[in-house]
Scaffold this active site. Sequence first.
Site, PDB file in Angstrom:
ATOM      1  N   GLY A  60       0.802  -1.221   0.000  1.00  0.00           N
ATOM      2  CA  GLY A  60       0.000   0.000   0.000  1.00  0.00           C
ATOM      3  C   GLY A  60       0.835   1.272   0.000  1.00  0.00           C
ATOM      4  O   GLY A  60       1.739   1.407   0.820  1.00  0.00           O
ATOM      5  N   ASN A  66      -1.217  -9.092  11.998  1.00  0.00           N
ATOM      6  CA  ASN A  66      -0.168  -8.124  11.709  1.00  0.00           C
ATOM      7  C   ASN A  66      -0.670  -6.726  11.994  1.00  0.00           C
ATOM      8  O   ASN A  66      -1.834  -6.405  11.791  1.00  0.00           O
ATOM      9  CB  ASN A  66       0.327  -8.253  10.258  1.00  0.00           C
ATOM     10  CG  ASN A  66      -0.424  -7.365   9.289  1.00  0.00           C
ATOM     11  OD1 ASN A  66      -0.158  -6.166   9.177  1.00  0.00           O
ATOM     12  ND2 ASN A  66      -1.385  -7.950   8.587  1.00  0.00           N
ATOM     13  N   ASN A 118      -7.330   0.743  -1.247  1.00  0.00           N
ATOM     14  CA  ASN A 118      -7.540   0.152   0.068  1.00  0.00           C
ATOM     15  C   ASN A 118      -8.378   1.117   0.892  1.00  0.00           C
ATOM     16  O   ASN A 118      -7.913   2.189   1.260  1.00  0.00           O
ATOM     17  CB  ASN A 118      -6.175  -0.093   0.725  1.00  0.00           C
ATOM     18  CG  ASN A 118      -6.287  -0.645   2.133  1.00  0.00           C
ATOM     19  OD1 ASN A 118      -7.389  -0.931   2.618  1.00  0.00           O
ATOM     20  ND2 ASN A 118      -5.159  -0.790   2.792  1.00  0.00           N
ATOM     21  N   CYS A 141      -8.484   1.828   5.665  1.00  0.00           N
ATOM     22  CA  CYS A 141      -7.728   2.681   6.582  1.00  0.00           C
ATOM     23  C   CYS A 141      -8.615   3.761   7.199  1.00  0.00           C
ATOM     24  O   CYS A 141      -9.653   4.121   6.664  1.00  0.00           O
ATOM     25  CB  CYS A 141      -6.545   3.293   5.870  1.00  0.00           C
ATOM     26  SG  CYS A 141      -6.890   3.591   4.176  1.00  0.00           S
TER      27      CYS A 141
HETATM   28  C1  LIG Z   1       1.891  -8.345   6.677  1.00  0.00           C
HETATM   29  C2  LIG Z   1       0.689  -7.925   5.878  1.00  0.00           C
HETATM   30  C3  LIG Z   1       0.632  -6.643   5.314  1.00  0.00           C
HETATM   31  C4  LIG Z   1      -0.466  -6.230   4.568  1.00  0.00           C
HETATM   32  N1  LIG Z   1      -0.487  -4.974   4.001  1.00  0.00           N
HETATM   33  C5  LIG Z   1      -1.549  -4.589   3.238  1.00  0.00           C
HETATM   34  C6  LIG Z   1      -1.569  -3.314   2.581  1.00  0.00           C
HETATM   35  O1  LIG Z   1      -0.600  -2.536   2.650  1.00  0.00           O
HETATM   36  N2  LIG Z   1      -2.671  -2.974   1.841  1.00  0.00           N
HETATM   37  C7  LIG Z   1      -3.742  -3.826   1.707  1.00  0.00           C
HETATM   38  O2  LIG Z   1      -4.698  -3.490   1.021  1.00  0.00           O
HETATM   39  N3  LIG Z   1      -3.732  -5.045   2.297  1.00  0.00           N
HETATM   40  C8  LIG Z   1      -2.676  -5.449   3.054  1.00  0.00           C
HETATM   41  N4  LIG Z   1      -2.678  -6.705   3.647  1.00  0.00           N
HETATM   42  C9  LIG Z   1      -3.836  -7.594   3.452  1.00  0.00           C
HETATM   43  C10 LIG Z   1      -3.587  -8.627   2.364  1.00  0.00           C
HETATM   44  O3  LIG Z   1      -3.383  -8.012   1.113  1.00  0.00           O
HETATM   45  C11 LIG Z   1      -4.752  -9.620   2.261  1.00  0.00           C
HETATM   46  O4  LIG Z   1      -5.932  -8.926   1.961  1.00  0.00           O
HETATM   47  C12 LIG Z   1      -4.959 -10.410   3.545  1.00  0.00           C
HETATM   48  O5  LIG Z   1      -3.734 -10.757   4.109  1.00  0.00           O
HETATM   49  C13 LIG Z   1      -5.796 -11.672   3.349  1.00  0.00           C
HETATM   50  O6  LIG Z   1      -5.160 -12.585   2.480  1.00  0.00           O
HETATM   51  P1  LIG Z   1      -4.263 -13.854   2.967  1.00  0.00           P
HETATM   52  O7  LIG Z   1      -5.069 -14.593   3.983  1.00  0.00           O
HETATM   53  O8  LIG Z   1      -3.983 -14.628   1.723  1.00  0.00           O
HETATM   54  O9  LIG Z   1      -3.036 -13.276   3.562  1.00  0.00           O
HETATM   55  C14 LIG Z   1      -1.562  -7.126   4.385  1.00  0.00           C
HETATM   56  C15 LIG Z   1      -1.503  -8.399   4.948  1.00  0.00           C
HETATM   57  C16 LIG Z   1      -0.402  -8.825   5.682  1.00  0.00           C
HETATM   58  C17 LIG Z   1      -0.384 -10.214   6.262  1.00  0.00           C
END
Ligand SMILES: Cc1cc2nc3c(=O)[nH]c(=O)nc-3n(C[C@H](O)[C@H](O)[C@H](O)COP(=O)(O)O)c2cc1C
Lengths: 308, 272
Positions: free
Chosen positions: A51, A74, A132, A135
């Site tokens: 992001g 996280n 996103n 926030c």
């Molecule tokens: C460490 C971490 C950082 C993330 N940073 C962002 C971000 O900057 N922007 C965003 O839209 N989602 C962010 N997410 C969410 C992921 O893109 C995703 O929507 C979420 O982890 C669910 O998918 P998963 O279960 O496959 O991880 C983050 C997730 C994790 C674990």
Amino acid sequence: MAETKSISMSVKIGTLKLKNPVMTASGTFGYGGEYADYVDLNKLGAIVVKGLSLKPRAGNPPPRIMETPSGMLNAVGLQNIGVHTFIEEKLPILRKYDTNVIANIYGETYDEYKKVAQKLTSAKGVHALEVNISCPNVRKGGLSFGADPKSAAAVTRKVKEVTGLPVIVKLTPNVTDITAIAAAVEKAGADAISLINTLTGMSVDIFTRRPHLKNVTGGLSGPAIKPVALRMVWQVLQKISIPVIGIGGIMNAEDALEFLILGAKAVQIGTANFINPQATIEIIAGIERYMELNGIKNISKLIGTFRS
Amino acid sequence: MKNVYIGEILRNEEIAQDCFLMRVALHVSFIDPRPGQFVMLRVSGLAEPLLSRPFSVCSFERQNRSCSLDLFYHVIGRGTQILAGLLKGTQVEILGPLGRGFEVAGHKKNIVLLGGGMGMAPLIYLAMQLNKDACSSSSAMYFYLGAQNAEAVIGLEQLKKLSFTIFTCTDDGSMGEKGLVTQIFLKDLKKFVPGETMIYACGPKPMLSALAKILQKTKYPCQVSLEERMACGIGACLGCAVAVKRSKKSSLAYKRVCADGPVFDINEIVWK
Ligand SMILES: Cc1cc2nc3c(=O)[nH]c(=O)nc-3n(C[C@H](O)[C@H](O)[C@H](O)COP(=O)(O)O)c2cc1C
Ligand SMILES: Cc1cc2nc3c(=O)[nH]c(=O)nc-3n(C[C@H](O)[C@H](O)[C@H](O)COP(=O)(O)OP(=O)(O)OC[C@H]3O[C@@H](n4cnc5c(N)ncnc54)[C@H](O)[C@@H]3O)c2cc1C
Ligand code: FES
């Protein structure tokens, strides 16, 4: 194998053409380059980068992560290098690869969203924006833009006003009725919707009686959230007609296939990258193998074949 | 393309209270780790724990057709409990070597290592490397080794084979001097000239932060190896943040322990 050649995995998200439906999820793949030693980035449907905000952000104090049953929390706090440094330093690296680059953006005000979108639109090598809206909206006392249909629609409209790129709006699951948000965002002109972002959660250290995360709460991701993500994708699909990108706990091809069968045009892989840096590539291969075994030549014949 | 390596456990034994030594056989193509580097490890085929766990390289040997990696680990939670129960022949997945290691300054006149508890793991590998280099130089090498008690002392066997002057200390005095490793070291500090000395340290946060305080207003260079919870280990998730001082602005900045470290200049870190 000659036969695999005849299999088409390409999908379209609005005007965006992907060679296959597998993308990386924002925040789990850095700015792409971090994984270049492990993954042939050319093979990915798209790379969604961490992001980006108008100004660089330091993020939250540690500890930022904690493992929980079948998942992780996280609280990175949207640490990022800022849109300017991204364009100057990271985009030139990404341009070398034959894949789509999707910039995940966020702001604390409507104006910030607009400015980040503008800057990325005029930079060469960005193929779509993912907004996103999880926030906090500083003007609304920190309540997230994505928690209310009106502000979610407003962000979408503002971004659409300043860009010709396909706009994907990424929904937060931390709402009472996600379909209301999805419908509002569609009406506001979104080209696609991606879901879900992380579920807000907590974890307590019983020895110190403090939270495991310095930020107290964090976002839950990983296998634990897959059933929730599937349910939300399914609900949203009945309400809107723009493409949906499924995200949440996808660890292997079988998980990805569940989302595709439901009707998601594409999927994003997040936490799985941490456990296996080649997860995306293995998932692409696994979907292809499934299509082969089931005599499916074109992925469009698979997407949305769910029978309820 | 780099990938995860499948390793086979050659031995996995308790060498001190709750401390295990695991030796893993790896394919020859595994790159020689530098001292201070680490690996992310998980048990093949196990979904739990979800995340791989980081462990420092404690020793590495290359044979004709294979190589072997030694890890020292302390059983403190779910993941390490599972590791402790693994039998010889079990397959583990290893990602690495990762991170930037120590800058090996074999040319310094005095080389001082301070290890506390499990912090011994990377220092043993560093000590072996320094020992090789020192054979051709005239460095004097000192090792300050601290543990809670005599039962918890690890790495002494390996160290005794090297040309270090060793000082041991324990919290309860059951081996060596009674006291903290930083206190024992402080008494000797004056013996070393800053420009001719390199200090390396690894251990629990309170120990490193005490050391930072001791060295704060001095000119001794010191490299410390840090630990933080990790998810990816390769710099992508930003989960392993450590607060670092920022020269220009007053605001805080974070670095990634996995990719920017785990070894840092002690003065760069914000110790709280
Ligand atoms: C460490 C971490 C950082 C993330 N940073 C962002 C971000 O900057 N922007 C965003 O839209 N989602 C962010 N997410 C969410 C992921 O893109 C995703 O929507 C979420 O982890 C669910 O998918 P998963 O279960 O496959 O991880 C983050 C997730 C994790 C674990
Ligand atoms: C670069 C690096 C090198 C390391 N080298 C070694 C080593 O050589 N030997 C060794 O025994 N340990 C080492 N560690 C620490 C080791 O990774 C943790 O002890 C391990 O992950 C704990 O896993 P668990 O599932 O048993 O504990 P969990 O159930 O996950 O946690 C138990 C406790 O340990 C803490 N913890 C968890 N992960 C870490 C971590 N990464 N760093 C610090 N504390 C943690 C938790 O906060 C909790 O209090 C290293 C850590 C890093 C970052
Ligand atoms: S563990 Fe992911 S960035 Fe360090």
